[in-house]
Design a protein around this motif. Structure first.
Motif, PDB file in Angstrom:
ATOM      1  N   LEU A   1      49.444  42.430  41.962  1.00 28.24           N
ATOM      2  CA  LEU A   1      49.388  41.239  41.113  1.00 28.24           C
ATOM      3  C   LEU A   1      48.237  40.342  41.556  1.00 28.24           C
ATOM      4  CD1 LEU A   1      53.183  40.435  41.483  1.00 28.24           C
ATOM      5  CD2 LEU A   1      52.155  41.464  39.450  1.00 28.24           C
ATOM      6  N   VAL A   2      47.505  39.803  40.589  1.00 31.11           N
ATOM      7  CA  VAL A   2      46.446  38.839  40.885  1.00 31.11           C
ATOM      8  C   VAL A   2      46.729  37.563  40.098  1.00 31.11           C
ATOM      9  CG1 VAL A   2      43.986  38.304  40.786  1.00 31.11           C
ATOM     10  CG2 VAL A   2      44.730  40.626  41.356  1.00 31.11           C
ATOM     11  N   TYR A   3      46.863  36.456  40.823  1.00 33.55           N
ATOM     12  CA  TYR A   3      47.134  35.147  40.229  1.00 33.55           C
ATOM     13  C   TYR A   3      45.832  34.346  40.196  1.00 33.55           C
ATOM     14  CZ  TYR A   3      52.121  36.158  40.748  1.00 33.55           C
ATOM     15  OH  TYR A   3      53.373  36.715  40.643  1.00 33.55           O
ATOM     16  N   VAL A   4      45.375  33.995  38.992  1.00 34.65           N
ATOM     17  CA  VAL A   4      44.113  33.285  38.830  1.00 34.65           C
ATOM     18  C   VAL A   4      44.423  31.836  38.446  1.00 34.65           C
ATOM     19  CG1 VAL A   4      41.914  33.193  37.593  1.00 34.65           C
ATOM     20  CG2 VAL A   4      42.971  35.417  38.112  1.00 34.65           C
ATOM     21  N   SER A   5      44.345  30.928  39.445  1.00 33.47           N
ATOM     22  CA  SER A   5      44.790  29.547  39.247  1.00 33.47           C
ATOM     23  C   SER A   5      46.085  29.559  38.442  1.00 33.47           C
ATOM     24  CB  SER A   5      43.708  28.703  38.562  1.00 33.47           C
ATOM     25  OG  SER A   5      42.897  28.073  39.530  1.00 33.47           O
ATOM     26  N   ALA A   6      47.066  30.256  38.978  1.00 37.92           N
ATOM     27  CA  ALA A   6      48.247  30.600  38.195  1.00 37.92           C
ATOM     28  C   ALA A   6      49.547  30.153  38.841  1.00 37.92           C
ATOM     29  CB  ALA A   6      48.291  32.117  37.982  1.00 37.92           C
TER      30      ALA A   6
END
Length: 261
Positions: A115-120
């Motif tokens: 999982l990659v959270y981009v300003s999330a």
């Protein structure tokens, strides 16, 4: 005995074509996960991912972009799941802003390798998205106007300052005028799953993001034990710093494949 050979061959062929076998083969032979699924956040659609898409496809990734209806968490998770079902092997699932809540819920899918959270946002199971804001500073430049039907838009006069401070005026105007409203009730929906508890996670934090208190972004990323990359950018980091986002996704794909072997 010879009559068993065709049946055994058929069984072996079926096994080789199964999603699990294909996923393992893709990871092993390619040396890394080759599929990426991008999930946009509130007030936007999937078109904003174009710079990240172009970068990743140039690196050889197969990239799919989810179009969230933004009508409910269940609807957005269903839209994401449909795309994940179509992947031909393991995938890195990426979410921006509200998309972080979506990938947290949908990321338990067996095709998701990381999982990659981009300003999330990154809630836990049993929490709501709204709870993530508790105890953190307000964001006066990010102003949401909610209509009688319960759907919210970002205030047009505040849009560039709150969402896209480092874009050109023309790009900010296009994003402002094409924004997709979100059903504000989604922020009060309790999550059932927290994929980050079982899947490796990475986070890109935009240090000039006016949609969230910086302390909130860091708190969420640290709580999920994400590998953090910080970059000077606005909330529209997926457009203004696509290489940093793509580099993080690329790193996640390689690291997730290494953990799978």
């Amino acid at each position: 005995m010879f009559k068993l050979i065709p049946a055994l061959l058929a069984a072996a062929l079926a096994a080789s074509l199964s999603p699990t076998a294909h996923a393992a083969e893709t990871t092993r032979d390619g040396g890394q996960v080759k599929n990426v699924v991008l999930v946009h956040g509130a007030f936007a659609d999937g078109a904003g991912w174009r710079p990240v898409y172009d970068d990743l496809t140039a690196r050889g990734y197969r990239v799919s972009i989810v179009q969230n209806p933004l009508t409910s968490l269940a609807d957005d998770v269903a839209a994401t799941t449909r795309v994940l079902d179509r992947q031909d092997g393991p995938a890195i699932l990426v979410g921006h802003s509200w998309g972080g809540t979506v990938i947290t819920e949908a990321g338990i899918h067996d095709k998701v390798a990381g999982l990659v959270y981009v300003s999330a946002l990154a809630p836990d199971a049993g929490e709501t998205t709204a709870q993530q804001y508790e105890g953190f500073a307000a964001t006066p430049e990010f102003v949401i106007e909610t209509g009688r039907d319960g759907y919210g838009f970002i205030n047009p006069a505040k849009f560039k300052a709150g969402f896209a401070g480092d874009t050109t005026d023309a790009d900010a105007a296009f994003l402002r005028d094409s924004q997709v409203p979100i059903n504000m009730s989604v922020f009060g929906t309790t999550l059932t799953n927290a994929a980050w508890r079982t899947k490796p996670s990475w986070a890109v934090i935009a240090t000039e993001d006016k949609a969230f208190d910086q302390a909130m972004l860091i708190h969420m990323a640290e709580r999920i034990n994400a590998r953090i990359t910080k970059v000077s950018a606005s909330h529209a980091v997926f457009m203004t710093q696509p290489k940093v986002v793509a580099d993080t996704i690329d790193r996640a794909a390689k690291d997730a494949a290494g953990q799978a072997r």
